[in-house]
Structures are given as structure tokens and as C-alpha cells.
Enzyme design. Structure first.
Site, mmCIF file in Angstrom:
data_model
loop_
_atom_site.group_PDB
_atom_site.id
_atom_site.type_symbol
_atom_site.label_atom_id
_atom_site.label_comp_id
_atom_site.label_asym_id
_atom_site.label_seq_id
_atom_site.Cartn_x
_atom_site.Cartn_y
_atom_site.Cartn_z
ATOM 1 N N GLU A 166 -2.130 2.485 13.088
ATOM 2 C CA GLU A 166 -1.619 1.248 13.677
ATOM 3 C C GLU A 166 -0.170 1.474 14.087
ATOM 4 O O GLU A 166 0.588 2.130 13.372
ATOM 5 C CB GLU A 166 -1.719 0.095 12.677
ATOM 6 C CG GLU A 166 -3.164 -0.332 12.443
ATOM 7 C CD GLU A 166 -3.300 -1.635 11.667
ATOM 8 O OE1 GLU A 166 -2.560 -1.847 10.700
ATOM 9 O OE2 GLU A 166 -4.173 -2.441 12.052
ATOM 10 N N CYS A 177 0.841 -1.201 0.000
ATOM 11 C CA CYS A 177 0.000 0.000 0.000
ATOM 12 C C CYS A 177 0.871 1.244 0.000
ATOM 13 O O CYS A 177 0.456 2.303 -0.436
ATOM 14 C CB CYS A 177 -0.903 0.003 1.219
ATOM 15 S SG CYS A 177 0.032 -0.226 2.735
#
Ligand code: NAP
Length: 479
Positions: free
Chosen positions: A459, A285
Site C-alpha cells: 500500500e 502492526c
């Protein structure tokens, strides 16, 4: 391979799918079937949910130190088994062994980081402004979680969610991607060995994602969804989560700009490009999707990048000396082929690569495209393959406008030797993370995540555990 579990992990036990279904796991380097794993359906999902819900109350009461030590033990076991886990990951996902070893270390680090965070969860107290009430503030686990992960980082995407969930005192159901279930099952076995109580982690491997996940999200017992995957699926899951007002963390797709200014150190820029583009064969990503290079240095940058890309060795990830493994599957490769064909049709020059090799396996060569037209499809699609698409620019405002002209905002890369420019351009980019003269941003100690349609929440870092905690405020009158 022989010891790797292939069943579902529910309530601390290894079990078959209730209807006995199994699904194949393929080796993308050969197209051959490695093994079959259990293929869960709705009934298995319910059993996993029962186990997670049942374990929640006691798990929430466990001493933070006990949770911390389970994570620390699991961290050590993972590192001890680096080679075994790396081979497993390479066999199901394709990345070269050296990269797989790197991912094992990265994945383990989330457990070490969150073992340290588990004992640092703090509340607060004080007298409220009116002087009449005290406030006691405590942090509590959000409750049973559903964790959904993609195939591109089979181990690290799991530990990045499981680590903070364990640290916070949440129970969970993990649904890994069907292409790469083995790494998650191996991880469950390690956590069991490290002393994780039954029911805290449940793993359901499935080819029937919708059938398994939708009832969990709509049912009202799962209190949190943590998802990593495409923006398209993320949107669908957000809608499903709305019904029972499930809290969500979404790590979605990206369309990273990689900007090289005329005052950049080109050696650093090419090194950075190799990492930002080629980590994980471009299946990340965070992969640089659009290279914007100042027109005065674009030819030189393209030539040097093509030289480096052309020297990479493509082959099965298990073979010594291989730099670039196969893509995940034929569908993934076909998408890369189509995007390259479209760019070439619109005038792009192929400096290196661009041709699919014959034979088994989902290989695609490292490719550099120059003079890519702004309306090419790969400008607004995640390439997810080893293709660097280069465009030129002349003006700082113009390149920032073009870099931001996308619904995504995960990460951007900026190469310049000017401090003022480095800071001001970074601040103007609409992204959650910036690599300044570097092509790698991921680190368990830093908050990872995007803005716009690249996601919600973060995260890792100090804030990673917050995604799994609620506040409770107690009002206590002052006497
Ligand atoms: P994907 O197709 O969105 O799938 C991700 C996960 O969601 C898989 O486990 C998938 O299982 C599952 N899924 C799909 N439809 C579902 C549904 N209706 N209900 C429940 N689960 C469902 O993405 P991918 O192709 O595996 O991964 C690549 C994407 O992940 C890229 O867009 C990449 O940018 C993104 N990614 C983001 C980050 C980040 O941190 N921001 C990190 C890594 C990857 P099935 O395959 O069985 O459908």
C-alpha cells in the site's frame, strides 16, 4: 460529535440498517457509550454492492484529472478539520490527541499522494518480437472493491485503500472495524462534500462482519478485496476469496524484531525504541515486538528505555500532557496482562510498569521486561500494547536467525553505526520494510507491506495504485 453521521452510507445517501439494528460505540477511556451507529446486515451489504456495481462503469470512464481533483479537495478538507477529526478519533479509539492529529495528517497525505498518482497511470505499446503484431497495453480499474479496515488507525487505514481505489477508477464498499466506525463515516461525508459521485464509496458499519462480507466475496460481483487486520482473519478471507477468484491485497500482522548491535548509538536506539514501541500505545502492526540487544549494551539500553517509558503520562487521550491513552478494549488489555504474566513466570524481570491500574478505562502502563525467555508467549504473539520485551544476543548470525524465526515478516529495526553491517543485516532480514537507525517507516510515498504471513501486496508508494489496476493487452497486426 453532534454532526458526525451514524447511519450507513449507501449510493450517496445516509440510511438506517434495513432491520433497524444499531450498535454502540464505546469510549475506551471511560467505558461509556459515545453513541449508536447503524449495524448493517446481509441485506444492507447487497444494497451497497448494487450501488458500487452500478456506479462502476461510469466511474471508470471519469477523467483521471477529475478523480485526482476530488482526492485533492478531500485532502484539503481533512487538513482543515484536523482538530475535529482528531477529537473524534481519540474519543472512539483512545489515542492521545497529539497522536490523533498526527494520524489525520498521515491519513490526508494518502489522498494527496494518490491525487498525484491518478494522472500518472501509463500503459505501453510496441511491436512484439515476431514482428507480426503490435501490443497496445492499457491499465483498467479492477472493478468494485471490498475494503476491510482495523480499529488501530481508524482514518489512515481507510484513506490508504480509498485513495488508490478512487485514483484507479474503482468503486468500493468500506467495512470499518466496529470499535471505530465514526472516523470512516466522517470520511465518507468529506468525500461526498469533495464531489465524489454517488455509489463510488459505500460504508457499511457492522457488528456482523461475516454475514456482511462473506456473500460479497463469494458472490462474484466484487472483484477485489483489500484487507488490513490480523493474519488469522486474513487467512479466512483469502479462503473465501478463492471461490470467485477475487484479487486480494492483505496487510496482516507483524512480529517486528528490533536489533541493537554493540556499535549502535544508544541515544538513537532508545529514541527509535520509543517510537517503534510506543506509537499508538503499541497497538500497531509495525510495533517492535522483540527487542534483541547485544549483551554488552543490554543493561544500559534497558535502564535508559525503562527511564523514558516510566516518565510517560498515562490517561485519557483528550487530557493535555497525556502520552499514553487507554488500550482499545478490555479484551485487548487482558491479552497484554496475560502475556506479561507468562513472561514473568518464565523469568523476565520487570524494569518498569507491569501492573494494571484500578478504575474505569482500559489503561495499561508502559512496561519494560528484561531477560525475557525465548519460549515466552509474547515472542510469537503480537503484544499490541505498551510492553517492551528485551532479550540479549552475542553474535550477528545468531540474531538474524532468531529475528527470522517467525511466520511474520512485516518490518524490522536495525541499530548499528557500521554501514556494511547495516546493509547486510537489513538484506538478510525476512521483512518487507526495515527501519535503519529509525523507529518509524510508515510514509504514504513508500510501499508499505510485508512478506511471509504478514501479507500480500503493498500500500502506498508508486506501486500502491497497481493493486487496483488490471492490464489489458490488445494485439494489433502490423500491416
Ligand atoms: P482483526 O480482528 O483481524 O479485524 C480486522 C477487520 O476485519 C475488522 O474490521 C474486523 O471486524 C474484520 N473481520 C473480522 N472477521 C471478519 C470476517 N469473518 N469477515 C470479514 N471481516 C472480518 O484485526 P484487529 O484486531 O481489528 O486489528 C489488529 C490487527 O491488524 C493486528 O494483527 C495488526 O497487526 C493488523 N494490522 C496490520 C496492518 C498492516 O498494514 N499490515 C496495519 C494495521 C493493523 P470485526 O471486528 O467486526 O470482526
Amino acid at each position: 460529535m453532534t454532526d458526525t453521521p451514524t447511519q450507513l452510507f449507501i449510493g450517496g445517501a445516509w440510511v438506517d440498517a434495513a432491520d433497524g439494528a444499531t450498535m454502540p460505540v464505546d469510549d475506551p477511556a471511560t467505558g461509556e457509550i459515545l453513541c449508536h451507529v447503524a449495524d448493517a446486515g446481509a441485506k444492507d451489504a447487497r444494497l451497497a454492492e448494487d450501488a458500487a456495481v452500478q456506479a462502476q462503469e461510469e466511474w471508470a470512464r471519469t477523467a483521471p484529472r477529475a478523480r485526482s481533483e476530488i482526492l485533492r479537495r478531500a485532502y484539503e478538507i481533512i487538513l482543515d478539520r484536523t482538530d475535529e477529526l482528531a477529537h473524534l478519533m481519540t474519543s472512539e479509539m483512545g489515542k492521545p490527541l497529539a497522536e490523533a492529529r498526527g494520524e489525520v495528517a498521515y491519513a490526508a497525505e494518502f489522498f494527496r499522494w494518490f491525487s498525484e498518482e491518478a494522472v500518472r497511470v501509463e500503459g505501453g505499446n510496441g511491436v512484439l518480437p515476431d514482428g507480426r503484431n503490435r501490443m497496445l497495453l492499457s491499465r483498467r480499474p479492477v472493478g468494485p472493491c471490498l475494503l476491510i479496515t482495523p480499529w488501530n488507525f481508524p482514518l489512515a487505514m481507510g484513506t490508504r485503500k480509498i485513495g488508490p481505489a478512487i485514483a484507479a477508477g474503482c468503486t468500493m464498499i468500506l467495512k470499518p472495524a466496529p470499535q471505530t466506525p465514526l472516523s470512516s463515516l466522517a470520511l465518507a461525508a468529506i468525500l461526498k462534500e469533495a464531489g465524489l459521485p454517488d455509489g463510488v464509496l459505500n460504508v457499511v458499519t457492522t457488528s456482523r462482519a461475516g454475514e456482511v462480507c462473506e456473500p460479497l466475496l463469494r458472490g462474484g460481483r466484487i472483484r477485489k478485496l483489500s484487507f488490513t487486520g490480523s493474519t488469522q482473519v486474513g487467512r479466512l478471507l483469502l479462503a473465501q476469496s478463492a471461490e470467485a477468484v477475487v484479487r486480494t491485497s492483505m496487510e496482516l500482522g507483524g512480529n517486528a524484531p528490533f536489533i541493537v548491535f554493540e556499535d549502535a548509538d544508544l541515544d538513537k536506539a532508545v529514541d527509535g525504541a520509543m517510537v517503534a514501541k510506543m506509537r499508538n500505545m503499541g497497538e500497531a502492526c509495525t510495533a517492535a515486538n522483540r527487542f534483541f540487544v547485544h549483551s554488552s549494551v543490554a543493561e544500559e539500553f534497558g535502564r535508559r528505555l525503562a527511564e523514558r517509558m516510566g516518565a510517560l503520562v498515562v490517561g485519557p487521550g483528550t487530557r493535555d500532557g497525556v502520552d499514553v491513552g487507554p488500550l482499545i478494549d478490555r479484551v485487548g488489555r487482558a491479552k497484554v496482562e496475560e502475556l506479561v504474566a507468562d513472561a514473568v513466570e518464565r523469568g523476565a524481570r520487570v524494569l518498569v510498569g507491569g501492573r494494571t491500574p484500578e478504575g474505569a478505562g482500559c489503561f495499561y502502563p508502559p512496561t519494560v521486561l528484561m531477560d525475557v525467555a525465548s519460549d515466552s508467549r509474547l515472542m510469537d504473539t503480537e503484544i499490541f500494547g505498551p510492553v517492551a520485551a528485551i532479550l540479549t544476543f552475542d553474535d550477528e548470525d545468531e540474531v538474524i536467525r532468531r529475528a527470522n524465526d517467525t511466520p511474520w515478516g512485516l518490518v524490522g529495526y536495525v541499530f548499528t553505526e557500521g554501514l556494511d553491517r547495516a546493509l547486510s543485516v537489513s538484506e538478510r532480514l525476512e521483512v518487507g520494510m526495515v527501519g535503519l537507525n529509525t523507529g518509524l517507516v510508515s510514509n504514504p510515498a513508500a510501499p508499505f507491506g510485508g512478506v511471509k504471513q504478514s501479507g500480500l501486496g503493498r500500500e502506498g508508494g508508486r506501486v500502491g495504485i497497481d493493486e487496483f489496476l488490471e492490464y489489458q493487452y490488445l494485439a494489433v497486426p502490423v500491416r
